[in-house]
Design a protein around this motif. Structure first.
Motif, PDB file in Angstrom:
ATOM      1  N   SER A  53      37.241  28.127  41.791  1.00 30.53           N
ATOM      2  CA  SER A  53      36.228  27.204  42.280  1.00 30.53           C
ATOM      3  C   SER A  53      34.927  27.376  41.512  1.00 30.53           C
ATOM      4  N   HIS A  54      33.940  26.571  41.876  1.00 31.01           N
ATOM      5  CA  HIS A  54      32.688  26.503  41.157  1.00 31.01           C
ATOM      6  C   HIS A  54      31.853  27.767  41.341  1.00 31.01           C
ATOM      7  N   GLY A  55      31.852  28.328  42.535  1.00 30.17           N
ATOM      8  CA  GLY A  55      31.066  29.523  42.809  1.00 30.17           C
ATOM      9  C   GLY A  55      29.596  29.294  42.508  1.00 30.17           C
ATOM     10  N   GLY A  56      28.976  30.256  41.792  1.00 31.03           N
ATOM     11  CA  GLY A  56      27.567  30.126  41.442  1.00 31.03           C
ATOM     12  C   GLY A  56      27.326  29.218  40.257  1.00 31.03           C
ATOM     13  N   GLY A  57      28.353  28.531  39.809  1.00 34.78           N
ATOM     14  CA  GLY A  57      28.258  27.612  38.679  1.00 34.78           C
ATOM     15  C   GLY A  57      29.154  28.032  37.536  1.00 34.78           C
ATOM     16  N   GLY A  58      29.280  29.357  37.343  1.00 32.07           N
ATOM     17  CA  GLY A  58      30.106  29.871  36.257  1.00 32.07           C
ATOM     18  C   GLY A  58      31.513  30.217  36.670  1.00 32.07           C
ATOM     19  N   GLY A  59      31.862  29.936  37.928  1.00 32.15           N
ATOM     20  CA  GLY A  59      33.232  30.128  38.369  1.00 32.15           C
ATOM     21  C   GLY A  59      33.415  31.212  39.416  1.00 32.15           C
ATOM     22  N   TYR A  60      34.446  31.016  40.218  1.00 31.45           N
ATOM     23  CA  TYR A  60      34.823  31.948  41.276  1.00 31.45           C
ATOM     24  C   TYR A  60      36.343  32.007  41.300  1.00 31.45           C
ATOM     25  N   SER A  61      36.889  33.214  41.319  1.00 29.77           N
ATOM     26  CA  SER A  61      38.339  33.405  41.359  1.00 29.77           C
ATOM     27  C   SER A  61      38.692  34.200  42.606  1.00 29.77           C
ATOM     28  N   GLU A  62      39.770  33.788  43.283  1.00 30.51           N
ATOM     29  CA  GLU A  62      40.158  34.463  44.524  1.00 30.51           C
ATOM     30  C   GLU A  62      41.676  34.475  44.689  1.00 30.51           C
ATOM     31  N   VAL A  63      42.185  35.620  45.118  1.00 25.76           N
ATOM     32  CA  VAL A  63      43.577  35.747  45.555  1.00 25.76           C
ATOM     33  C   VAL A  63      43.532  36.295  46.975  1.00 25.76           C
ATOM     34  N   TYR A  64      44.180  35.586  47.877  1.00 25.10           N
ATOM     35  CA  TYR A  64      44.117  35.915  49.309  1.00 25.10           C
ATOM     36  C   TYR A  64      45.528  36.097  49.845  1.00 25.10           C
ATOM     37  N   THR A  65      45.717  37.092  50.675  1.00 23.33           N
ATOM     38  CA  THR A  65      47.034  37.289  51.279  1.00 23.33           C
ATOM     39  C   THR A  65      46.896  37.614  52.759  1.00 23.33           C
ATOM     40  N   SER A  66      47.947  37.307  53.505  1.00 24.50           N
ATOM     41  CA  SER A  66      48.017  37.698  54.915  1.00 24.50           C
ATOM     42  C   SER A  66      49.469  37.941  55.288  1.00 24.50           C
ATOM     43  N   THR A  67      49.664  38.716  56.351  1.00 23.45           N
ATOM     44  CA  THR A  67      51.016  39.053  56.803  1.00 23.45           C
ATOM     45  C   THR A  67      51.221  38.560  58.223  1.00 23.45           C
ATOM     46  N   TRP A  68      52.444  38.119  58.513  1.00 24.26           N
ATOM     47  CA  TRP A  68      52.788  37.496  59.786  1.00 24.26           C
ATOM     48  C   TRP A  68      54.132  38.031  60.260  1.00 24.26           C
ATOM     49  N   ARG A  69      54.316  38.065  61.543  1.00 24.98           N
ATOM     50  CA  ARG A  69      55.596  38.522  62.102  1.00 24.98           C
ATOM     51  C   ARG A  69      56.662  37.461  61.898  1.00 24.98           C
ATOM     52  N   PHE A  70      57.830  37.905  61.470  1.00 25.68           N
ATOM     53  CA  PHE A  70      58.966  36.994  61.324  1.00 25.68           C
ATOM     54  C   PHE A  70      59.454  36.595  62.713  1.00 25.68           C
TER      55      PHE A  70
END
Length: 265
Positions: A53-70
């Motif tokens: 994403s744009h972030g502060g103008g020079g870019g923003y990178s993100e990796v997000y994870t979550s865990t859930w019960r089967f």
């Protein structure tokens, strides 16, 4: 209130419907992301979201994870139930921040596995690059992977053995603060990325070149191009924190890991 995850089944994986993925947004939009459930089996589900994403103008990178019960095999979208809290060292995130260089994609900065340091069910690895893109103006994308330990302590990240399923965010044009992005035609994504953002690990080169702040190939002391591994292995060790890493926990249980990652000297 307990949260329940509802996603659409695609083959052996759950993915978000295209209308929710933001892939239709133009490359100069504020953010672009893709998300998917990369592992679904007893006793847990592992979710990944990769964003640029744009972030502060020079870019923003993100990796997000979550865990859930089967929750068991049943109606589509209900295989994964409520959140599953995991002990420290039981959730991991991994990422690569790519830039398009000519007709190819190269690695601008990267993160190897970073595991959670406390009990949580969500981990977010990210960095805001401020007012200048880290490897010069151009098109960028985040590729991320997620893993979590099951009840036996075994890492889970896909149904494909030791190779973890990875998600490509889609591309986003980033330019220095003060410049207006030109509305270019949609950029061509790599041939090893599907329309749903899932990376074909059989087509993805095992290594790609690292580039420097000017977008040029980074060289080692002998003058050879520096190559970076592109495919996350499920059992690779956790990367120790260095002085750039800032960790925290939000009120809703997300452990945040902020670090610019590894870049060319």
């Amino acid at each position: 209130m307990l949260k329940r995850l509802r996603l659409k089944l695609l083959g052996t994986m759950l993915v978000v419907p295209a209308t929710l993925v933001a892939s239709a947004a133009p490359a100069w939009a504020h953010y672009v992301y893709k998300q998917a459930m990369v592992f679904i089996s007893d006793p847990l589900c592992v979710y990944n979201r990769s964003e640029v994403s744009h972030g502060g103008g020079g870019g923003y990178s993100e990796v997000y994870t979550s865990t859930w019960r089967f929750a068991g095999i049943g109606p589509v979208g209900k295989e994964c139930g409520v959140m599953k809290w995991q002990a420290a060292g039981s959730i991991g995130v991994w990422g690569r921040f790519y830039k398009k260089t000519g007709s190819k994609w190269s690695i601008c900065t990267y993160w190897n596995w970073k595991n959670n340091s406390g009990t949580t069910y969500q981990v977010k690895l990210s960095w805001d690059y401020g007012s200048r893109p880290p490897c010069g103006d151009g098109y960028y994308a985040t590729m991320g992977a997620s893993r979590a330990r099951d009840g036996s302590g075994r890492w889970r990240c896909s149904a494909a053995g030791s190779k973890c399923r990875t998600i490509w965010s889609g591309s986003h044009k980033l330019v220095r603060a003060g410049l207006q992005p030109v509305a270019d035609p949609p950029v061509e994504e790599p041939s090893w990325v599907g329309a749903d953002g899932l990376v074909d690990l059989d087509k993805l080169p095992a290594q790609l070149p690292l580039i420097d702040a000017g977008g040029n190939p980074a060289l080692d002391a002998s003058g050879n191009p520096i190559l970076v591994n592109t495919i996350p292995s499920i059992d690779d060790p956790d990367q120790p924190d260095d002085s750039t890493v800032v960790r925290g926990v939000t009120e809703d249980g997300i452990e945040t890991i902020q670090t610019p990652g590894t870049r060319a000297a």
